[in-house]
Design an enzyme around this catalytic site. Structure first.
Site, mmCIF file in Angstrom:
data_model
loop_
_atom_site.group_PDB
_atom_site.id
_atom_site.type_symbol
_atom_site.label_atom_id
_atom_site.label_comp_id
_atom_site.label_asym_id
_atom_site.label_seq_id
_atom_site.Cartn_x
_atom_site.Cartn_y
_atom_site.Cartn_z
ATOM 1 C CB CYS A 128 -2.804 -5.075 -0.186
ATOM 2 S SG CYS A 128 -2.103 -6.825 -0.497
ATOM 3 C CB CYS A 151 -8.007 -5.130 3.607
ATOM 4 S SG CYS A 151 -9.185 -6.298 3.068
ATOM 5 C CB CYS A 174 25.647 -17.205 14.800
ATOM 6 S SG CYS A 174 24.721 -18.334 14.019
ATOM 7 C CB CYS A 213 31.551 -14.827 12.685
ATOM 8 S SG CYS A 213 32.513 -16.003 11.707
ATOM 9 N NE ARG A 228 24.781 -12.590 4.666
ATOM 10 C CZ ARG A 228 25.766 -13.406 4.648
ATOM 11 N NH1 ARG A 228 25.493 -14.737 4.088
ATOM 12 N NH2 ARG A 228 26.951 -13.003 4.614
ATOM 13 C CB CYS A 258 25.884 -17.985 7.753
ATOM 14 S SG CYS A 258 26.173 -15.936 7.495
#
Length: 225
Positions: free
Chosen positions: A74, A77, A175, A178, A216, A220
């Site tokens: 990496c 470049c 979602c 909450c 994650r 949920c």
């Protein structure tokens, strides 16, 4: 089973700030850091104690490691990541013309591996991919996420908003139920944060390891059954 497109759409919507903006006023938005105990805040703030920094250090090593049939690293470049990668993570997810859909930072790293290093893509949730992603994201620490204005992202954001607000599972929760309507309250002994996934990949004490935003989201969704 939760399909990848569902997780991808939720990720685009959440990171780009489209969903939460509809449910929480800007003046009321709070970082997940604010909901931590003082002890956890101190652990996160101290790079010598934060276990997530182990993945950042591993990512720094991988950044300098040549690989693939092209035998390039990496750094070959992109050079010094502290300079060239500053602010990069704040722009993802971004639309990728080659695949015709949004791509996140981990996806961009794998795309670069395949195209530039001629190496096999790293497995999702693998230590190597999480470490490289954490290292690149670390270069933008403290910078605000900049929602992309690319019009091609609009249908994915709209789909993410719809999914974020749709009730699912045996518990019939969305979602938003909450993270928009009940943030700051407790669920299962834990404080419910707002939906600002700005620090991924991150170390969760619950996992005892670093994980992605997709992990994650899966957690949920499993929780609402």
């Amino acid at each position: 089973m939760h399909t990848p497109w569902r997780l991808a759409a939720l990720g685009v919507a959440a990171i780009c700030g489209i969903v939460s903006a509809a449910g929480i006023e800007n003046s009321a938005k709070r970082s997940g850091f604010d909901f931590m105990t003082p002890e956890t805040q101190a652990l996160q703030a101290d790079d010598t104690s934060n276990p997530g920094m182990l993945w950042v250090l591993q990512g720094e090593q991988l950044w300098q490691q040549a690989g693939g049939r092209a035998d390039v690293a990496c750094v070959g470049c992109h050079g010094d990541a502290s300079q060239t990668m500053r602010g990069v993570a704040t722009r993802y997810p971004a639309f990728d013309e080659a695949i015709g859909r949004p791509i996140d930072l981990a996806g961009r790293i794998n795309s670069c591996r395949a195209g530039r290093q001629q190496a096999e893509p790293l497995a999702p949730e693998s230590d190597a991919l999480l470490a490289l992603t954490a290292y690149v994201a670390h270069q933008s620490r403290g910078m605000p996420i900049i929602p992309a204005t690319d019009a091609r992202l609009a249908p994915f954001r709209d789909n993410g908003r719809r999914l974020f607000q749709s009730r699912i599972g045996q518990l019939n929760l969305s979602c938003a139920s909450c993270h928009d309507d009940n943030w700051g309250k407790r669920l299962g002994g834990s404080v419910i944060p707002q939906a600002h996934p700005t620090g991924y990949p991150l170390y969760r004490l619950e996992w005892q390891t670093v994980g992605s935003l997709q992990r994650r989201l899966r957690n949920c969704m499993i929780g609402v059954r």
